[in-house]
Design a protein around this motif. Sequence first.
Motif, PDB file in Angstrom:
ATOM      1  N   ARG A 120       0.906  -1.261  -0.123  1.00 16.43           N
ATOM      2  CA  ARG A 120       0.174   0.014  -0.012  1.00 16.43           C
ATOM      3  C   ARG A 120       0.782   1.199  -0.064  1.00 16.43           C
ATOM      4  NH1 ARG A 120      -1.559   3.580   4.178  1.00 16.43           N
ATOM      5  NH2 ARG A 120      -1.365   2.248   5.647  1.00 16.43           N
ATOM      6  N   LEU A 121       2.012   1.142   0.879  1.00 18.59           N
ATOM      7  CA  LEU A 121       2.552   2.379   1.112  1.00 18.59           C
ATOM      8  C   LEU A 121       3.485   2.717  -0.315  1.00 18.59           C
ATOM      9  CD1 LEU A 121       4.385   1.915   4.568  1.00 18.59           C
ATOM     10  CD2 LEU A 121       2.367   3.579   3.934  1.00 18.59           C
ATOM     11  N   LYS A 122       3.820   1.445  -0.882  1.00 20.61           N
ATOM     12  CA  LYS A 122       4.579   1.824  -2.343  1.00 20.61           C
ATOM     13  C   LYS A 122       3.887   2.525  -3.378  1.00 20.61           C
ATOM     14  CE  LYS A 122       7.520  -1.538  -3.325  1.00 20.61           C
ATOM     15  NZ  LYS A 122       7.862  -3.103  -3.218  1.00 20.61           N
ATOM     16  N   SER A 123       2.555   1.882  -3.116  1.00 20.50           N
ATOM     17  CA  SER A 123       1.767   2.240  -4.393  1.00 20.50           C
ATOM     18  C   SER A 123       1.184   3.774  -4.116  1.00 20.50           C
ATOM     19  CB  SER A 123       0.467   1.426  -4.564  1.00 20.50           C
ATOM     20  OG  SER A 123      -0.506   1.741  -3.573  1.00 20.50           O
ATOM     21  N   GLU A 124       1.123   4.048  -2.837  1.00 23.53           N
ATOM     22  CA  GLU A 124       0.822   5.372  -2.432  1.00 23.53           C
ATOM     23  C   GLU A 124       2.094   6.394  -2.954  1.00 23.53           C
ATOM     24  OE1 GLU A 124      -2.230   4.805   1.486  1.00 23.53           O
ATOM     25  OE2 GLU A 124      -0.075   5.277   1.612  1.00 23.53           O
ATOM     26  N   ILE A 125       3.179   6.002  -2.932  1.00 21.37           N
ATOM     27  CA  ILE A 125       4.527   6.775  -3.056  1.00 21.37           C
ATOM     28  C   ILE A 125       4.395   6.901  -4.670  1.00 21.37           C
ATOM     29  CG2 ILE A 125       6.824   7.182  -3.129  1.00 21.37           C
ATOM     30  CD1 ILE A 125       6.659   5.504  -0.320  1.00 21.37           C
ATOM     31  N   ALA A 126       4.084   5.879  -5.355  1.00 24.05           N
ATOM     32  CA  ALA A 126       3.947   5.958  -6.751  1.00 24.05           C
ATOM     33  C   ALA A 126       3.057   6.764  -7.258  1.00 24.05           C
ATOM     34  CB  ALA A 126       3.744   4.583  -7.251  1.00 24.05           C
ATOM     35  N   GLN A 127       1.827   6.688  -6.725  1.00 26.62           N
ATOM     36  CA  GLN A 127       0.610   7.518  -6.935  1.00 26.62           C
ATOM     37  C   GLN A 127       0.889   9.284  -7.110  1.00 26.62           C
ATOM     38  OE1 GLN A 127      -3.039   6.340  -5.218  1.00 26.62           O
ATOM     39  NE2 GLN A 127      -4.161   7.411  -6.674  1.00 26.62           N
ATOM     40  N   PHE A 128       1.473   9.492  -5.834  1.00 27.79           N
ATOM     41  CA  PHE A 128       1.820  10.806  -5.456  1.00 27.79           C
ATOM     42  C   PHE A 128       3.050  11.351  -6.324  1.00 27.79           C
ATOM     43  CE2 PHE A 128       4.669  13.621  -2.876  1.00 27.79           C
ATOM     44  CZ  PHE A 128       3.821  14.661  -2.518  1.00 27.79           C
ATOM     45  N   CYS A 129       3.958  10.534  -6.836  1.00 25.98           N
ATOM     46  CA  CYS A 129       5.002  10.876  -7.689  1.00 25.98           C
ATOM     47  C   CYS A 129       4.287  11.284  -9.212  1.00 25.98           C
ATOM     48  CB  CYS A 129       6.110  10.069  -7.929  1.00 25.98           C
ATOM     49  SG  CYS A 129       7.057   9.782  -6.217  1.00 25.98           S
ATOM     50  N   GLN A 130       3.366  10.302  -9.538  1.00 28.86           N
ATOM     51  CA  GLN A 130       3.030  10.320 -10.776  1.00 28.86           C
ATOM     52  C   GLN A 130       1.769  11.544 -10.779  1.00 28.86           C
ATOM     53  OE1 GLN A 130       1.343   6.530 -11.645  1.00 28.86           O
ATOM     54  NE2 GLN A 130       0.471   7.112 -13.808  1.00 28.86           N
ATOM     55  N   MET A 131       0.895  11.536  -9.958  1.00 26.25           N
ATOM     56  CA  MET A 131      -0.054  12.497 -10.276  1.00 26.25           C
ATOM     57  C   MET A 131       0.407  14.249  -9.993  1.00 26.25           C
ATOM     58  SD  MET A 131      -3.143  11.486  -7.768  1.00 26.25           S
ATOM     59  CE  MET A 131      -3.784  13.224  -7.659  1.00 26.25           C
ATOM     60  N   ASN A 132       1.616  14.329  -9.403  1.00 28.23           N
ATOM     61  CA  ASN A 132       2.365  15.533  -9.273  1.00 28.23           C
ATOM     62  C   ASN A 132       3.370  15.748 -10.059  1.00 28.23           C
ATOM     63  OD1 ASN A 132       0.748  16.657  -7.018  1.00 28.23           O
ATOM     64  ND2 ASN A 132       1.283  14.819  -6.065  1.00 28.23           N
ATOM     65  N   ASP A 133       3.496  14.645 -10.885  1.00 29.71           N
ATOM     66  CA  ASP A 133       4.715  14.906 -12.113  1.00 29.71           C
ATOM     67  C   ASP A 133       5.982  15.176 -11.575  1.00 29.71           C
ATOM     68  OD1 ASP A 133       5.503  14.751 -14.608  1.00 29.71           O
ATOM     69  OD2 ASP A 133       5.091  16.765 -14.828  1.00 29.71           O
ATOM     70  N   LEU A 134       6.313  14.487 -10.354  1.00 25.83           N
ATOM     71  CA  LEU A 134       7.610  14.525  -9.328  1.00 25.83           C
ATOM     72  C   LEU A 134       8.964  14.145 -10.189  1.00 25.83           C
ATOM     73  CD1 LEU A 134       6.148  13.764  -5.940  1.00 25.83           C
ATOM     74  CD2 LEU A 134       6.113  16.022  -7.233  1.00 25.83           C
ATOM     75  N   GLN A 135       9.941  14.980 -10.157  1.00 28.21           N
ATOM     76  CA  GLN A 135      11.240  14.381 -10.443  1.00 28.21           C
ATOM     77  C   GLN A 135      11.687  13.518  -9.359  1.00 28.21           C
ATOM     78  OE1 GLN A 135      13.511  15.575 -13.214  1.00 28.21           O
ATOM     79  NE2 GLN A 135      11.737  16.202 -14.190  1.00 28.21           N
ATOM     80  N   THR A 136      11.706  13.854  -7.969  1.00 28.17           N
ATOM     81  CA  THR A 136      12.147  13.066  -7.118  1.00 28.17           C
ATOM     82  C   THR A 136      11.445  13.068  -5.923  1.00 28.17           C
ATOM     83  OG1 THR A 136      13.487  14.888  -5.881  1.00 28.17           O
ATOM     84  CG2 THR A 136      14.695  13.857  -7.509  1.00 28.17           C
ATOM     85  N   CYS A 137      11.440  12.286  -4.853  1.00 32.52           N
ATOM     86  CA  CYS A 137      10.867  12.055  -3.887  1.00 32.52           C
ATOM     87  C   CYS A 137      11.406  11.926  -2.700  1.00 32.52           C
ATOM     88  CB  CYS A 137       9.618  11.097  -3.936  1.00 32.52           C
ATOM     89  SG  CYS A 137       8.398  11.280  -2.529  1.00 32.52           S
ATOM     90  N   THR A 138      11.543  12.542  -1.465  1.00 30.58           N
ATOM     91  CA  THR A 138      11.920  12.186  -0.014  1.00 30.58           C
ATOM     92  C   THR A 138      10.912  11.824   0.741  1.00 30.58           C
ATOM     93  OG1 THR A 138      13.899  13.735  -0.901  1.00 30.58           O
ATOM     94  CG2 THR A 138      13.558  13.196   1.574  1.00 30.58           C
ATOM     95  N   VAL A 139      11.151  10.751   1.492  1.00 28.59           N
ATOM     96  CA  VAL A 139      10.043  10.521   2.645  1.00 28.59           C
ATOM     97  C   VAL A 139      10.885  10.794   3.985  1.00 28.59           C
ATOM     98  CG1 VAL A 139       8.968   8.626   4.164  1.00 28.59           C
ATOM     99  CG2 VAL A 139       8.953   8.576   1.436  1.00 28.59           C
ATOM    100  N   VAL A 140      10.450  11.384   4.782  1.00 24.84           N
ATOM    101  CA  VAL A 140      10.981  12.115   6.196  1.00 24.84           C
ATOM    102  C   VAL A 140      10.224  11.783   7.408  1.00 24.84           C
ATOM    103  CG1 VAL A 140      11.650  14.230   7.301  1.00 24.84           C
ATOM    104  CG2 VAL A 140      11.461  14.335   4.817  1.00 24.84           C
ATOM    105  N   TYR A 141      10.859  11.090   7.947  1.00 22.09           N
ATOM    106  CA  TYR A 141      10.379  10.337   9.496  1.00 22.09           C
ATOM    107  C   TYR A 141      10.304  11.413  10.485  1.00 22.09           C
ATOM    108  CZ  TYR A 141       8.362   6.925  12.800  1.00 22.09           C
ATOM    109  OH  TYR A 141       7.705   6.444  13.731  1.00 22.09           O
ATOM    110  N   LEU A 142       9.088  11.912  10.780  1.00 19.72           N
ATOM    111  CA  LEU A 142       8.904  12.994  11.826  1.00 19.72           C
ATOM    112  C   LEU A 142       7.733  12.537  12.832  1.00 19.72           C
ATOM    113  CD1 LEU A 142       8.845  16.162  10.063  1.00 19.72           C
ATOM    114  CD2 LEU A 142      10.756  15.677  11.499  1.00 19.72           C
TER     115      LEU A 142
END
Lengths: 383, 383, 383, 383
Positions: A120-142
């Motif tokens: 699920r997490l992986k598909s959420e990340i993929a979707q986020f990148c695709q929908m927003n047409d992102l070059q790169t993505c960083t996940v930050v644990y806070l």
Amino acid sequence: MKHGVLIVGMNGATANTTIVGALLGTQEELALGSITSGMQGLSRHLSRESSFVFGGWDVSSPSPLELANSYHILPTEVLSRSSPILESLRPMRAVISRHDTMEAKALAEGNAEHLCELERLKSEIAQFCQMNDLQTCTVVYLASPLALAEPAVLNATLTDLKLMLEKNDPRLPSAILYAYAAIESGAAFVDFTPNITLDVPGVQALAEQSGVPIAGRDGSTGQTLMKTVLAEMFQVRNLRLKGWYSANILGNNDGIVLSRPEHRELKMHDKLAVLEQILGYDGFAHAVDITYYPPRGDSKEAWDSVDFTGWFSQPMAMKIDWQGRDSILAAPLVLDLCKHMQFAQSKGSIGIQEHLAIYFKQPIRTGALAFSAAARRLREYYQ
Amino acid sequence: MKHGVLIVGMNGATANTTIVGALLGTQEELALGSITSGMQGLSRHLSRESSFVFGGWDVSSPSPLELANSYHILPTEVLSRSSPILESLRPMRAVISRHDTMEAKALAEGNAEHLCELERLKSEIAQFCQMNDLQTCTVVYLASPLALAEPAVLNATLTDLKLMLEKNDPRLPSAILYAYAAIESGAAFVDFTPNITLDVPGVQALAEQSGVPIAGRDGSTGQTLMKTVLAEMFQVRNLRLKGWYSANILGNNDGIVLSRPEHRELKMHDKLAVLEQILGYDGFAHAVDITYYPPRGDSKEAWDSVDFTGWFSQPMAMKIDWQGRDSILAAPLVLDLCKHMQFAQSKGSIGIQEHLAIYFKQPIRTGALAFSAAARRLREYYQ
Amino acid sequence: MKHGVLIVGMNGATANTTIVGALLGTQEELALGSITSGMQGLSRHLSRESSFVFGGWDVSSPSPLELANSYHILPTEVLSRSSPILESLRPMRAVISRHDTMEAKALAEGNAEHLCELERLKSEIAQFCQMNDLQTCTVVYLASPLALAEPAVLNATLTDLKLMLEKNDPRLPSAILYAYAAIESGAAFVDFTPNITLDVPGVQALAEQSGVPIAGRDGSTGQTLMKTVLAEMFQVRNLRLKGWYSANILGNNDGIVLSRPEHRELKMHDKLAVLEQILGYDGFAHAVDITYYPPRGDSKEAWDSVDFTGWFSQPMAMKIDWQGRDSILAAPLVLDLCKHMQFAQSKGSIGIQEHLAIYFKQPIRTGALAFSAAARRLREYYQ
Amino acid sequence: MKHGVLIVGMNGATANTTIVGALLGTQEELALGSITSGMQGLSRHLSRESSFVFGGWDVSSPSPLELANSYHILPTEVLSRSSPILESLRPMRAVISRHDTMEAKALAEGNAEHLCELERLKSEIAQFCQMNDLQTCTVVYLASPLALAEPAVLNATLTDLKLMLEKNDPRLPSAILYAYAAIESGAAFVDFTPNITLDVPGVQALAEQSGVPIAGRDGSTGQTLMKTVLAEMFQVRNLRLKGWYSANILGNNDGIVLSRPEHRELKMHDKLAVLEQILGYDGFAHAVDITYYPPRGDSKEAWDSVDFTGWFSQPMAMKIDWQGRDSILAAPLVLDLCKHMQFAQSKGSIGIQEHLAIYFKQPIRTGALAFSAAARRLREYYQ
């Protein structure tokens, strides 16, 4: 060119302040407190907040704007500005494990099996990148510091981790699921909390295999920062440290969580290890108290009582009262880290980013560095 | 191989502690508080205290040992050790000018004409070197801060200085006579006080002509040292300084002298200039109070109240209470400087020794440097 | 006329300092830090240290003089004086219970049955009084704080206590055995520690039946004293307390014991209860940390961060750094209490001595009083 | 029933805050920080803010509301409330003398002759009382501290004063003209500043002849208040004061004025005299620094470094950092004093009101009292 920032625990005070501040602030308002803005020549290599697209996960559901208004961290005139992107922003459902705080466990919906959540997490990340047409993505644990993981996890190889995932092993902390998902998705991963996620050999191996940069752990914002600054002075001046007592009073959620022994353990370790690592000797007393004190709110007061000796072993002392602001200090560092990770991805930097040691209490692999040495490392990386 | 150390104001607390400590202390007791002992690889280039022969000038006549027993700065068990050299040590007659403190002027015997005194100082230096069979000699200025010299002196060329000497010009401060005598005698000259001696173009020219190293000014031992350390943190973290208030309480003779406006002027300047020089901007409030407070004795307490802003200009603060010991902090630095000057002489280093900036509040030519930058300069010089 | 002082835990730092100081000090050296010396008109009613005969119990056997030389609390020139009485002084064997510290339990010889130990203590008291021809005797409890007693003990009537004694009930804390023995012997009893001994109804009843004065509990020497002083200022000026955080760092044995939750419990309670009792309201944050910090030795540092609001609820703050000395502050109060108890016995004052509230964090029956109110009570008692 | 309050210097920060706060605040907002609200049983004797009619004099002309908005002392939501009375309020033209600050002298219109100004002030007071149908009126001096008056003024009898008035003597400070006018008009007079007005024998005599109550001098709001609180603790506990150093940093107009030696003189005296008066001994070091530090604004930070000795003359120390707010602390005390003076007038209390000592650093006639003693005096007056 757009870059993604996905924050685990996006409704916490620091995460919320980071997102809302970045979306509503002017370039000038965002500059103070940021190392990349202060250090000459760095900013030309790096992306700006305006190129960031934010998202994230949380156990709580309120909208970021609603929360920001209750946190009272950013000035009201900033919060009164409008941003269509911010208004539509909502957290995705968080993954949790038994290491999470009792508040998180009470709020969370039941987890599915590890592999299922991972997908699920992986598909959420993929979707986020695709929908927003992102070059790169960083996940930050806070998210809130987890209870300390079992040694089996701390020493796990990548094979061990895969087995634990398959067996739905309850010893696997939620933070590792996020790191695993990020790295397998090709997203950089930053741990700004005292969790052991990036110390795990299997996680480091996965990052290297996947060609992904990682950085951590435990953001250095106030009292420990001061220790890295002053330890160098003691060392160069050859003043011998005899003892360092540190009291911390916090009034925010971090204060509540860190007042519980099981969640405090790693934070204490990170705070305590710094001095020996920089000074190169032990044999001094070092004690840290962390106390929840509601009147402080998101502000953070630290008092240090430092004892040292000089010529002919004559005793001297220093006392420091630091009156900081937790999220105001942390947020620009979180944004800095996202910019650095974006740059690392563009350069193909893989694995632990040692030049980012200045941002962390316990930088992975290097251990704590004297402040100026850490600053030099960062400066040299960009030269 | 023996090296000479001649101290101007050798009966003051710091000078006395330096001499008595160096002669009675063990290698181990002398190491703490010394940069040359703490910085890896330095000591092998440098001479040891045991190779030093001490002497100096003062307006007061008591023997160093007698004084040390009244100062209560070194531990009694150290003072109970015996040293034949120490027991025979006595100050030579000091030169003074109208810029000296009223106490010095009351104690001093009448000065002869400038040229006459200059000759006397030079012959005393020559005799000291010859009798003790010295390889090198360093003159260190440690007397009470003089009243500020006139602009004509501050800007004097070597020609101007010579004219002032010949004309017995009363505007010529006593400290310049010592520097002149030292340099013309081929002895290195260090100014550990806030006097302007080494800023004078004519004095710098004389040192270069005579092939002699010089270093100054105003030893950095406590509060200002902290400023050089913390200013770097503010700069790298891009936290904007808004104000810095510093209170100083001192109970020794320095406290009395510095409580007088005419003697405080330069000290204040040196303390105040540091922050702007390192931060590279002004526009913040900076105030320093120096107050004579007898209960402190030779100890030195400094309280700093520091205001700065971070992200979104949010205000934060730090308060520092520094409880140091004046002579205990200064003495190992004075000995360090003598070792550096001896090394410089052996290497033929001439003029202002810029690599010694770490020792001074207002290092000549470089101005105040961030602490770690100054440490790096020193380290690099010896590599 | 001689008066006896028997100290439970006579080899602890405060007890040892009290005894050795009282026997070796001059009248003038003993006056500072003593309320009875400072308060006009009191001393004429009271006996002097020179009329005191000391003795006591401990699990450790070294002689008081030997210990004093290792504690480094009294100045060496005082310890170098001689006193035949002091030289012959040795502790009697201590009684212990499971509530004692693990160190005490490790050192102690096995206890006999309660009744048997009780008889021993009583006969030791009787012998001490007879041999020294004493007019009165006071037993002072100064041993390490015990672990919290069970509710059955806290609420025990005299009948309950007798039954516990007969049944050799392990829930009965050693401190109650001492109190019981003292009171049945006609000796006054003072508890200077946070134990609940004098709160027990049965102990109070026994004191009243036996015509004996008692006083406690938990000596007020530093940080809590400051709270009783400042709370009155907040109250009279109608400044509303919002929070009070207190850090304590101690380097002596008390620091070790109080760093253990089971021994800290009552101390914390006593420290925390003070503010509400004096202010008459709650609703503010109040937290206390006690941390063992070896460099402090017998010195004691306390840092308080206090938040309050004034007109239009505007927030203000105060920070206090208290750098005290544990035994130096406590010893003159212990001697004061012995004088007061001797006076009470001579006057036939029975039971809880409420006029001594100024000496305690949690004075039995009255609860904490504002400092000046407590001072007035004491003054009025002697008018 | 209405009562008048006329303030000299009504556009200064404290005066402005007093007036605007009293007119816009709710009963509850006004209670905190007020002694009369906190002290049980007092308020029933006293009038309320709602019965007060305000007016006053100043050299500056802006309207109180305009100023309050620039001072940023009262919360903005309070300032956004409306009050027709406040909106129409304007200062009357101030009287000045050469003792006033250079700013005041630059702003002021030329004074007429003393007798002429006196008549004007009296007629303004009379008109104010008549137009507002006032039962009583109190004039409060809140203008900037004047330069110290000449001895001839300090010791002037009523006859001397009359002569000075007639001769238009320039040594007569403006504050005495206000006091004279108030008292001859039958209005009570309060001096909340360090001026010597009420120390002058002639002013005291005039008050007694005219049957008018007077009270002063120099409001006790922060650091000096703490001294009166702590001095009592030192005294009762017989801890010997060795030294007290006080730094003050202020960012408002008071800070500018008090940084000038001639205006600071009396303030320093008032701050310094307190400890000896309460402790009853001298022989300790006592130093006070007052420094203008713009970042503090109307807030006020004070740092105290206190040295004392206890048993066997062992040294101990305390450091206090007080972070107060000048006008927020002072305003409720000014209103308290107006209520007390109104009550005094209704009771026919004449001359110096000694029961108000708690409000002042240097209460006329009694000198500084320990805080609790001063509180008791006030309490007893109303019983």
